[in-house]
Design a protein around this motif. Sequence first.
Motif, PDB file in Angstrom:
ATOM      1  N   VAL A  64     -66.456   6.055 -28.218  1.00 15.70           N
ATOM      2  CA  VAL A  64     -66.374   4.914 -27.297  1.00 15.70           C
ATOM      3  C   VAL A  64     -67.226   3.766 -27.814  1.00 15.70           C
ATOM      4  O   VAL A  64     -68.372   3.960 -28.235  1.00 15.70           O
ATOM      5  CB  VAL A  64     -66.852   5.323 -25.884  1.00 15.70           C
ATOM      6  N   LYS A  65     -66.649   2.559 -27.761  1.00 13.20           N
ATOM      7  CA  LYS A  65     -67.392   1.372 -28.182  1.00 13.20           C
ATOM      8  C   LYS A  65     -68.355   0.935 -27.088  1.00 13.20           C
ATOM      9  O   LYS A  65     -67.991   0.849 -25.925  1.00 13.20           O
ATOM     10  CB  LYS A  65     -66.418   0.223 -28.486  1.00 13.20           C
ATOM     11  N   SER A 301     -57.079   9.190 -19.666  1.00 18.87           N
ATOM     12  CA  SER A 301     -57.327   8.072 -20.595  1.00 18.87           C
ATOM     13  C   SER A 301     -58.372   7.116 -20.043  1.00 18.87           C
ATOM     14  O   SER A 301     -59.286   6.680 -20.763  1.00 18.87           O
ATOM     15  CB  SER A 301     -56.016   7.322 -20.876  1.00 18.87           C
ATOM     16  N   LEU A 302     -58.268   6.787 -18.769  1.00 18.00           N
ATOM     17  CA  LEU A 302     -59.211   5.849 -18.166  1.00 18.00           C
ATOM     18  C   LEU A 302     -60.625   6.415 -18.119  1.00 18.00           C
ATOM     19  O   LEU A 302     -61.605   5.699 -18.367  1.00 18.00           O
ATOM     20  CB  LEU A 302     -58.746   5.484 -16.752  1.00 18.00           C
ATOM     21  N   LEU A 303     -60.740   7.708 -17.811  1.00 18.06           N
ATOM     22  CA  LEU A 303     -62.062   8.339 -17.786  1.00 18.06           C
ATOM     23  C   LEU A 303     -62.650   8.455 -19.198  1.00 18.06           C
ATOM     24  O   LEU A 303     -63.851   8.672 -19.348  1.00 18.06           O
ATOM     25  CB  LEU A 303     -61.987   9.720 -17.138  1.00 18.06           C
ATOM     26  N   LYS A 315     -66.802   1.529 -23.311  1.00 16.87           N
ATOM     27  CA  LYS A 315     -67.768   2.117 -22.380  1.00 16.87           C
ATOM     28  C   LYS A 315     -67.636   1.510 -20.984  1.00 16.87           C
ATOM     29  O   LYS A 315     -67.759   2.217 -19.975  1.00 16.87           O
ATOM     30  CB  LYS A 315     -69.184   1.902 -22.924  1.00 16.87           C
ATOM     31  N   GLU A 316     -67.393   0.222 -20.905  1.00 15.98           N
ATOM     32  CA  GLU A 316     -67.303  -0.449 -19.610  1.00 15.98           C
ATOM     33  C   GLU A 316     -66.140   0.085 -18.788  1.00 15.98           C
ATOM     34  O   GLU A 316     -66.241   0.249 -17.571  1.00 15.98           O
ATOM     35  CB  GLU A 316     -67.148  -1.959 -19.809  1.00 15.98           C
ATOM     36  N   ILE A 317     -65.019   0.357 -19.456  1.00 13.18           N
ATOM     37  CA  ILE A 317     -63.857   0.894 -18.754  1.00 13.18           C
ATOM     38  C   ILE A 317     -64.144   2.318 -18.283  1.00 13.18           C
ATOM     39  O   ILE A 317     -63.781   2.712 -17.171  1.00 13.18           O
ATOM     40  CB  ILE A 317     -62.607   0.853 -19.661  1.00 13.18           C
ATOM     41  N   GLU A 318     -64.816   3.087 -19.122  1.00 14.38           N
ATOM     42  CA  GLU A 318     -65.183   4.452 -18.750  1.00 14.38           C
ATOM     43  C   GLU A 318     -66.063   4.439 -17.502  1.00 14.38           C
ATOM     44  O   GLU A 318     -65.821   5.181 -16.538  1.00 14.38           O
ATOM     45  CB  GLU A 318     -65.918   5.126 -19.900  1.00 14.38           C
ATOM     46  N   LYS A 324     -64.729   4.133  -9.733  1.00 18.74           N
ATOM     47  CA  LYS A 324     -63.559   4.005  -8.864  1.00 18.74           C
ATOM     48  C   LYS A 324     -63.039   5.384  -8.446  1.00 18.74           C
ATOM     49  O   LYS A 324     -62.677   5.600  -7.285  1.00 18.74           O
ATOM     50  CB  LYS A 324     -62.459   3.223  -9.592  1.00 18.74           C
ATOM     51  N   PHE A 325     -63.028   6.316  -9.385  1.00 16.34           N
ATOM     52  CA  PHE A 325     -62.550   7.659  -9.071  1.00 16.34           C
ATOM     53  C   PHE A 325     -63.484   8.347  -8.075  1.00 16.34           C
ATOM     54  O   PHE A 325     -63.036   9.022  -7.145  1.00 16.34           O
ATOM     55  CB  PHE A 325     -62.421   8.499 -10.332  1.00 16.34           C
TER      56      PHE A 325
END
Length: 597
Positions: A64-65, A301-303, A315-318, A324-325
């Motif tokens: 992850v970036k 994928s989102l996690l 990393k921000e999306i993770e 949210k989950f």
Amino acid sequence: MQAKYEVNHVSIESILSWIRQEEVAIPEIQRPFVWDSTKVRDLIDSLYKGYPVGYLITWRNPDVKLKDGKTSFGKRILIDGQQRVTALTAALMGQEVINENYEKKSIKIAFNPIEEKFEVLNTAIEKDENWLNDIGEFVQGKVNTFSFVHEFCKDREDIDPNKLHDILMKLVQIKNRNIGIIELAHSLDIATVTEIFIRINSKGVVLSQADFAMSKISVNKEYNGDLIRKTIDYFCHLGKNSNDFDNIKKNDKDFANTEYFNKIAWIRNEKQDLYIPNYSDVIRVAFTSQFFRGKLSDLVSLLSGRNFETRAYEKEIEKASFEKFEKGVLEFVNETNFKRFIMIVKSTGIIHKGLIRSQNALNFGYILYITLKSKGLDSNTIERLVRKWLILSLLTGRYSGSPESQFDYDIKRMVADSFEGYIANEEKGQLSDAFWDTILVTRLDTSVRSSPYFNLFLIAQIKQGDKGFLSEHIEVKHLIEERGDIHHLFPKRYLQKHGLNRGQYNQIANYVYMQSEINIKIKDKAPNVYFKQVRDEILSGDLRLSGINNNVELSENLKQNCIPESIFDMDINDYNEFLNQRRVLMAQKIKEYYQSL
């Protein structure tokens, strides 16, 4: 072309070391340890004898970036082999396991060096001097082998010390045995990983997409993944086994002291059995209600931090996805939400779990409830829309089979359109006059007692407060609640005497809820015979077969049960015509019920 996997052989000692250092994460897809202790013994015996014990399968989280441009390297997740690895940590390292009742237990494997035999430690073995009570003490080096051999052989001239020493060294060397590890590339999608898993796993166990999602959730401690996983797991378990509440509180004190545990503690006192979700249900509802997507592969994928546009992992999306989950999970386990949803389900007439076989219809109903509530709609509108959609889903078999594509389709269009508008359009398209007049009538032509269409007929009867067949006061609702029986309007034995087979006499259009005492009095009489008795008793006032005392009430009872009054004069020659007439009446009743919601 990038390789899909790598195969390596690693010593047991290395694997256990990796797990201690959290280099490989056990996601606990199979949360409690479900192996019998004898299977642990057999595993140790196989390793001692050098037999193969299968492969472990890991799947690497993607790299992850980070914000500063650096890369966080993904952790390996053990997706197959949890039970074997847990068994090894218990037998060789002395770690306690959690069983299916969430109780901690130790598994000690004893060894008889004279017979080279393993057994699960018990009281008899503890008293037998020929047995070593715990092989873990030897494997961990807690016992000096030379000193032990000397003491063991001191009064046993028939035992060769050198041979005993070799046997004990062979025992200790179990930790150096190699196990194959298949490491799947992080770039593989869930479908490919599942296919590989099935082909490798000798038992053909199928991992669901929820299992993969759970693995992603449970190993991510940075964003409370382990706490989210336990919230899901314990909530579902307590919904089925409330007696294990104290075990969980005792054996997982850290979690018991969190707000997460406080938020789910109420479920242990919940007595309903209409909707008992498993972890897959919780994941699906939480995901779809927050992300407005239906495919759990997207959640995985989102996690992992996937950016669907750039295909990179960020990393921000993770972080945002976990937040949210988690919100979705907490909305699911919220006591007010859950009880309100159950109340709405019961308000449709679904009062018993046997009346609804589609767990996915309930799942989407709960998704719809949570979503509408988050949109700020008033409670009356929410209740009406959830009731409508739930029954529409049952009428059309909307979520039978694999629900993912339909979940995805529905939630996206509901959000893009107005919820009320989308539901109205689906009603218009799916529930046309042709559906009510022809399709539904045809679907009522079945001998499958669990048919959703027969259940919908019963649900309509419950909602409308209908009486049981020939009952003066007892409602269909009461008969179902008290596990009353379904009986035949044309008695089963009567039809059998005339040569009809099971598929013919067990038509659902021949079924009715009836008090057993009334059914006993009808016996195997033809309808024209027992109805003559009912009508004669009404005239005489000497009521024996039924409590109904006037013809108006009798006509109303037949109407409520969708029985044509032509049944008064029917016998075996009219059976097929009776079925046709009743199916039309049943379909009409279901239509009127649906339109009243």
